[in-house]
Design a protein around this motif. Structure first.
Motif, mmCIF file in Angstrom:
data_model
loop_
_atom_site.group_PDB
_atom_site.id
_atom_site.type_symbol
_atom_site.label_atom_id
_atom_site.label_comp_id
_atom_site.label_asym_id
_atom_site.label_seq_id
_atom_site.Cartn_x
_atom_site.Cartn_y
_atom_site.Cartn_z
ATOM 1 N N TRP A 183 1.082 -1.176 -0.067
ATOM 2 C CA TRP A 183 -0.057 -0.011 0.047
ATOM 3 C C TRP A 183 0.688 1.294 0.119
ATOM 4 N N PHE A 184 2.023 1.414 0.819
ATOM 5 C CA PHE A 184 2.798 2.522 0.838
ATOM 6 C C PHE A 184 3.440 2.667 -0.461
ATOM 7 N N VAL A 185 3.702 1.823 -1.165
ATOM 8 C CA VAL A 185 4.706 2.041 -2.219
ATOM 9 C C VAL A 185 3.448 2.480 -3.616
ATOM 10 N N VAL A 186 2.280 1.862 -3.445
ATOM 11 C CA VAL A 186 1.226 2.345 -4.566
ATOM 12 C C VAL A 186 0.809 3.808 -3.988
ATOM 13 N N SER A 187 0.493 4.004 -3.188
ATOM 14 C CA SER A 187 0.053 5.308 -2.552
ATOM 15 C C SER A 187 0.998 6.597 -2.941
ATOM 16 N N ARG A 188 2.329 6.039 -2.999
ATOM 17 C CA ARG A 188 3.415 7.070 -3.383
ATOM 18 C C ARG A 188 3.299 7.499 -4.963
ATOM 19 N N GLY A 189 2.544 6.720 -5.749
ATOM 20 C CA GLY A 189 2.447 7.042 -7.216
ATOM 21 C C GLY A 189 3.394 6.255 -8.044
ATOM 22 N N VAL A 190 3.179 6.542 -9.327
ATOM 23 C CA VAL A 190 3.620 5.763 -10.504
ATOM 24 C C VAL A 190 5.278 5.951 -10.397
ATOM 25 N N HIS A 191 5.439 7.453 -10.386
ATOM 26 C CA HIS A 191 6.823 7.856 -10.273
ATOM 27 C C HIS A 191 7.674 7.465 -9.230
ATOM 28 N N SER A 192 7.179 8.039 -8.016
ATOM 29 C CA SER A 192 8.094 7.840 -6.765
ATOM 30 C C SER A 192 7.950 6.881 -6.000
#
Ligand code: PHE
Length: 480
Positions: A183-192
């Motif tokens: 969830w953490f990775v995905v909520s940071r978005g595509v680029h970051s």
């Protein structure tokens, strides 16, 4: 290729990959996962090795590769979530937007797969911890290159899995931890988020994979492993084996869950996609074969049963890590490797419904990732309770092929054997027969002859082959 997608959604600018190679890394990260390192060796082992491997590779080349290209090209045209992208391709082709059902099915499939994927990844996390502990105690003994589980017998080593599966609070914690990171990775978005995770984790992954394979080649029984994997005994080819091989090819390439449509929608760069699709398929298949060459020498070297089933990786290998030189260290690195691979895949699984919530419901990325992450977590809780509190539950027990399947196996089987094949079948009919040819050729960037070949495979081979496999897989009685 600018589209109206750019004007939709939140106030933030349209998300996208920063380069072609970033896209390839993320897509390879999505494809390479538990499917390669856990599911492929399990199935190859259970289905007799060589013949299964051959059929699997044939499916990847003839169906998988063209479908990878079809999904990426669809996303690239649509520039929005998978359902919206297929709808967009349909509109531009004057076809019914009802074809977007393929992406709806895929989005639901991604959500369902994520629920149990995270549970299994939790086991990996547990074993990484166990092996880490063994490594620490080996170092404490002054023997950092020693084996793991000093003084234990095989039964004691193998009993860890049963103890883990019986301990639901522990399973719950592991599942929560893994889903939380996803969830953490995905909520940071595509680029970051996604791109950054892939560019850091994938090199670590390849380094570990090649290192352990070279090690296994020296320390294990490499010749028996290659003979097992690459000598085909065609008497072992039953319709069941062929069905498993197709399901595995689709699962491993992340096909039929709208994942590559979604990732393709973040491509802003111009240029053909044929080479990109081939790189993804080659890397994924190469990793599966390498994983086989990593695991089976260890299995044969320790005289373990290659047909050990889903527990092969979790029960058989730890036994081998006891006696092999450097076992504690290798064991720790091995589970770390699987963890890294699983994470880049689970991220792609959560990204599919997250993008859908953004594109279709106009939620923010954060809200969407949180809702679907929590939802998949909740469903996964049932999957993990199926090993203990709910161990008598057979959700589709009335249906012959799912008669004995517990909750996790039911979700796995239902998505892998039914939803993914149905999804790619609808997609291939749509792309092969309905989608505007000129537009598809421009989006794929294929030259005349290659485009014709691709369209033939998508329009004819995919629907027919997948349809036949589905038919005989779901109704084994048809073959008498
Ligand atoms: N391809 C992944 C694997 O092999 C699993 C996956 C399936 C990931 C579908 C995303 C979408 O582990």
């Amino acid at each position: 290729m600018v589209s109206k997608g750019a004007a939709m959604g939140s106030a933030s600018a349209k998300e996208g990959w920063s380069s072609r190679s970033a896209f390839i890394l993320a897509a390879v990260g999505a494809a390479v996962g538990l499917g390669n390192i856990w599911r492929f060796p399990t199935l190859a082992g259970e289905n007799g090795g060589g013949a299964f491997v051959l059929v699997y590779v044939a499916f990847v080349a003839l169906l998988g590769l063209p479908l990878v290209l079809a999904e990426i090209a669809t996303g690239r045209i649509g520039q929005t979530d998978a359902v919206g992208s297929v709808r967009d391709v349909a509109r531009r082709s004057n076809a019914s937007t009802g074809w977007s059902i393929t992406a709806t099915l895929g989005t639901i499939g991604a959500f369902l797969i994520l629920s149990f994927y995270s549970v299994v990844a939790g086991w990996v996390l547990y074993y990484a911890g166990v092996m880490g502990g063994e490594l620490v105690s080996a170092i404490g003994r002054g023997d950092p290159l020693g084996g793991a589980f000093a003084g234990e017998n095989n039964e004691q080593i193998q009993s860890r899995l049963g103890a883990l599966l019986g301990n639901w609070p522990l399973l719950l914690g592991l599942h929560a931890a893994f889903m939380g990171v996803t969830w953490f990775v995905v909520s940071r978005g595509v680029h970051s988020g996604i791109e950054k995770a892939a560019t850091i984790l994938m090199p670590i992954f390849f380094f570990l994979l090649i290192g352990i394979t070279i090690y296994g080649a020296f320390a294990g029984n490499f010749s028996e492993a290659t003979a097992f994997l690459f000598t085909a005994d065609f008497s072992k080819l039953t319709p069941q084996v062929i069905n498993e091989a197709l399901g595995q090819a689709l699962f491993s390439l992340s096909l039929g869950v709208a994942g590559l449509i979604t990732y393709g929608s973040y491509i802003k760069q111009s240029g053909g996609l044929g080479g990109t699709a081939a790189t993804i398929a080659l890397a994924d298949t190469g990793v599966a074969l390498l994983a086989g060459l990593m695991i089976f020498p260890i299995v044969f070297g320790a005289s373990l049963d290659p047909a050990g089933g889903p527990t092969l990786v979790f029960q058989a290998l730890p036994v081998a890590f006891q006696t092999m030189p450097g076992g504690a260290l290798i064991g720790f690195l091995f589970f770390l490797l699987i963890f890294v691979a699983a994470l880049t895949s689970s991220v792609s699984l959560l990204e599919v419904p997250t993008a859908w919530g953004k594109g279709e419901l106009k939620w923010s990325r954060h809200t969407s990732a949180t809702i679907f992450g929590l939802g998949a977590f909740g469903l996964g809780v049932f999957a993990l309770l199926g090993y203990n509190v709910l161990s008598d539950v057979r959700p589709l027990g009335f249906w012959g092929i799912f008669e004995n399947a517990d909750i996790l196996d039911t979700i796995d089987g239902f998505t892998g054997k039914i939803m993914l094949p149905v999804g790619v079948m609808i997609l291939s009919i749509f792309i092969g027969w309905k989608a505007d040819r000129k537009m598809m050729q421009a989006a794929t960037g294929l030259s005349g002859g290659m485009f014709k070949l691709w369209r033939f495979l998508i329009a004819w081979l995919c629907p027919i082959a997948v349809g036949l496999v589905l038919l005989f897989g779901l109704f084994p009685g048809l073959l008498g």
